[in-house]
Write an enzyme that holds these catalytic residues in place. Structure first.
Site, PDB file in Angstrom:
ATOM      1  N   ASN A   7      74.344  18.606 -35.431  1.00 26.87           N
ATOM      2  CA  ASN A   7      75.692  18.667 -34.848  1.00 26.87           C
ATOM      3  C   ASN A   7      76.444  19.863 -35.449  1.00 26.87           C
ATOM      4  O   ASN A   7      76.614  19.946 -36.664  1.00 26.87           O
ATOM      5  CB  ASN A   7      76.414  17.344 -35.150  1.00 26.87           C
ATOM      6  N   HIS A  10      81.410  21.363 -36.718  1.00 27.84           N
ATOM      7  CA  HIS A  10      82.272  21.864 -37.800  1.00 27.84           C
ATOM      8  C   HIS A  10      82.180  23.372 -38.013  1.00 27.84           C
ATOM      9  O   HIS A  10      82.993  23.942 -38.731  1.00 27.84           O
ATOM     10  CB  HIS A  10      82.054  21.055 -39.075  1.00 27.84           C
ATOM     11  N   HIS A  43      80.266  17.662 -29.799  1.00 30.20           N
ATOM     12  CA  HIS A  43      81.185  16.647 -29.270  1.00 30.20           C
ATOM     13  C   HIS A  43      82.356  17.384 -28.626  1.00 30.20           C
ATOM     14  O   HIS A  43      83.140  18.018 -29.332  1.00 30.20           O
ATOM     15  CB  HIS A  43      81.655  15.765 -30.435  1.00 30.20           C
ATOM     16  N   ARG A  45      85.595  16.970 -27.504  1.00 23.44           N
ATOM     17  CA  ARG A  45      86.641  15.940 -27.612  1.00 23.44           C
ATOM     18  C   ARG A  45      87.733  16.202 -26.583  1.00 23.44           C
ATOM     19  O   ARG A  45      87.984  17.340 -26.194  1.00 23.44           O
ATOM     20  CB  ARG A  45      87.251  15.952 -29.012  1.00 23.44           C
ATOM     21  N   ARG A  49      89.608  19.693 -30.415  1.00 20.93           N
ATOM     22  CA  ARG A  49      89.944  20.150 -31.776  1.00 20.93           C
ATOM     23  C   ARG A  49      88.876  21.064 -32.378  1.00 20.93           C
ATOM     24  O   ARG A  49      89.152  21.796 -33.307  1.00 20.93           O
ATOM     25  CB  ARG A  49      90.202  18.964 -32.710  1.00 20.93           C
ATOM     26  N   GLU A  70      77.958  14.796 -27.069  1.00 19.01           N
ATOM     27  CA  GLU A  70      78.700  13.571 -27.414  1.00 19.01           C
ATOM     28  C   GLU A  70      80.017  13.612 -26.682  1.00 19.01           C
ATOM     29  O   GLU A  70      80.693  14.652 -26.680  1.00 19.01           O
ATOM     30  CB  GLU A  70      79.022  13.555 -28.903  1.00 19.01           C
ATOM     31  N   THR A 101      84.460  10.192 -35.573  1.00 18.23           N
ATOM     32  CA  THR A 101      84.142   8.954 -34.862  1.00 18.23           C
ATOM     33  C   THR A 101      84.043   7.808 -35.870  1.00 18.23           C
ATOM     34  O   THR A 101      83.296   7.902 -36.835  1.00 18.23           O
ATOM     35  CB  THR A 101      82.799   9.118 -34.105  1.00 18.23           C
ATOM     36  N   GLU A 151      72.075   5.132 -30.007  1.00 16.03           N
ATOM     37  CA  GLU A 151      72.150   5.780 -31.313  1.00 16.03           C
ATOM     38  C   GLU A 151      72.865   4.800 -32.239  1.00 16.03           C
ATOM     39  O   GLU A 151      74.040   4.470 -32.018  1.00 16.03           O
ATOM     40  CB  GLU A 151      72.902   7.114 -31.238  1.00 16.03           C
ATOM     41  N   HIS A 191      75.441   9.505 -38.246  1.00 16.25           N
ATOM     42  CA  HIS A 191      76.805   9.484 -38.774  1.00 16.25           C
ATOM     43  C   HIS A 191      76.811   9.257 -40.294  1.00 16.25           C
ATOM     44  O   HIS A 191      76.337   8.237 -40.772  1.00 16.25           O
ATOM     45  CB  HIS A 191      77.711   8.436 -38.117  1.00 16.25           C
TER      46      HIS A 191
HETATM   47  N1  PXP Z   1      76.180  10.954 -34.093  1.00 18.24           N
HETATM   48  C1  PXP Z   1      77.372  10.719 -33.487  1.00 18.24           C
HETATM   49  C2  PXP Z   1      77.370   9.877 -32.258  1.00 18.24           C
HETATM   50  C3  PXP Z   1      78.568  11.267 -33.983  1.00 18.24           C
HETATM   51  O1  PXP Z   1      79.733  11.010 -33.363  1.00 18.24           O
HETATM   52  C4  PXP Z   1      78.493  12.111 -35.107  1.00 18.24           C
HETATM   53  C5  PXP Z   1      79.747  12.787 -35.598  1.00 18.24           C
HETATM   54  O2  PXP Z   1      80.201  13.696 -34.638  1.00 18.24           O
HETATM   55  C6  PXP Z   1      77.254  12.349 -35.696  1.00 18.24           C
HETATM   56  C7  PXP Z   1      76.103  11.741 -35.190  1.00 18.24           C
HETATM   57  C8  PXP Z   1      77.103  13.224 -36.891  1.00 18.24           C
HETATM   58  O3  PXP Z   1      77.795  12.670 -37.948  1.00 18.24           O
HETATM   59  P1  PXP Z   1      77.957  13.520 -39.294  1.00 18.24           P
HETATM   60  O4  PXP Z   1      78.759  14.734 -38.936  1.00 18.24           O
HETATM   61  O5  PXP Z   1      78.673  12.585 -40.204  1.00 18.24           O
HETATM   62  O6  PXP Z   1      76.581  13.869 -39.744  1.00 18.24           O
END
Ligand code: PXP
Length: 241
Positions: A7, A10, A43, A45, A49, A70, A101, A151, A191
């Site tokens: 992901n 960030h 994601h 959103r 953001r 996402e 999330t 997931e 997550h």
């Molecule tokens: N899976 C989902 C569905 C999420 O919403 C997120 C956060 O955007 C992640 C995985 C990744 O989480 P993390 O950034 O904490 O590794």
């Protein structure tokens, strides 16, 4: 070994902090792929953001692996997904004030609305996964409304306050993964997973894919910092004559 989806939200968070052009999430995605990731996760959103619409569209054009979008099951975003056609949509809950999330989707509560969204996406040849807490009733309902993939939300495991609590949460995840697999679902997890806590989740044979963001981007900042400073020192030093 599970597949790894990275992901890159960030990277975009950092860019949005200045509202400029760097760091470029598209460049990040190329590097992530060349390091061996099996897919890119973003994601989009509703408050935009971090990831922007142009990021999503460019990623769709350039990725060699899989694009996992996402998103909240909101009409505006569903229409964007249908237009962009990611390989996979992961439906997640979204609340404006949250930092990230905060839990799985309540599939039981939103059953009818989710069923329609899943049908619409699948009609447009987009696979759908649901981000869900490790709870058998939620998982069964996800299957009943047409999801083929879930997931499992690993946030409670990641945030456990003690090793005992972490162990209990790990067991919940394993039970949920076994249950989901047993009723014919493909199982991913994610997550809050990091370099310390990922091992035990990765060892669960039922889990086919892990989606990880924050810890990888955080680590990249630290392991890249020395090199970045060296490069800046070089940039400000008089060029060799
Ligand atoms: N899976 C989902 C569905 C999420 O919403 C997120 C956060 O955007 C992640 C995985 C990744 O989480 P993390 O950034 O904490 O590794």
């Amino acid at each position: 070994m599970p597949r790894l989806g990275v992901n890159i939200d960030h990277v975009a968070t950092l860019r949005q902090a200045r509202g400029g052009k760097e760091p470029e999430p598209i460049t990040a995605a190329v590097l992530v792929e060349s390091a061996g990731a099996d897919g890119i996760v973003v994601h989009l959103r509703e408050d935009r953001r971090h990831i922007q619409d142009r990021d999503l569209r460019l990623l769709r054009q350039i990725l060699k692996t899989r694009l996992n979008l996402e998103m909240a099951p909101a009409t505006e975003i569903v229409n964007i997904a249908i237009d962009v056609k990611p390989d996979l949509v992961t439906l997640v809950p979204e609340h404006r004030a949250e930092l990230t999330t905060e839990g799985g989707l309540d599939v039981i509560k939103h059953k009818d609305a989710l069923k329609k969204v899943i049908a619409k996406l699948r009609k447009n040849d987009i696979d759908v996964s649901i981000f869900i807490d490790p709870d058998a009733k939620q998982i069964e309902t996800a299957r009943d409304i047409g999801a083929k993939i879930i997931e499992i939300h690993t946030g409670r495991y990641a945030n456990a306050a003690s090793l005992k609590e972490e162990d209990a949460e790990k067991q919940e995840i394993l039970n949920a993964a076994m249950f989901a697999k047993g009723i014919g679902l493909s199982v991913s997890a994610g997550h809050g997973l990091n370099y310390r806590n990922v091992r035990e989740i990765a060892a669960m044979r039922e889990i086919e894919e892990l989606n990880i963001g924050h810890s990888i981007i955080s680590r990249a900042v630290l392991v890249g910092l020395e090199n970045a400073v060296r490069e800046m020192k070089k940039a400000i030093s008089p060029s060799p004559s």
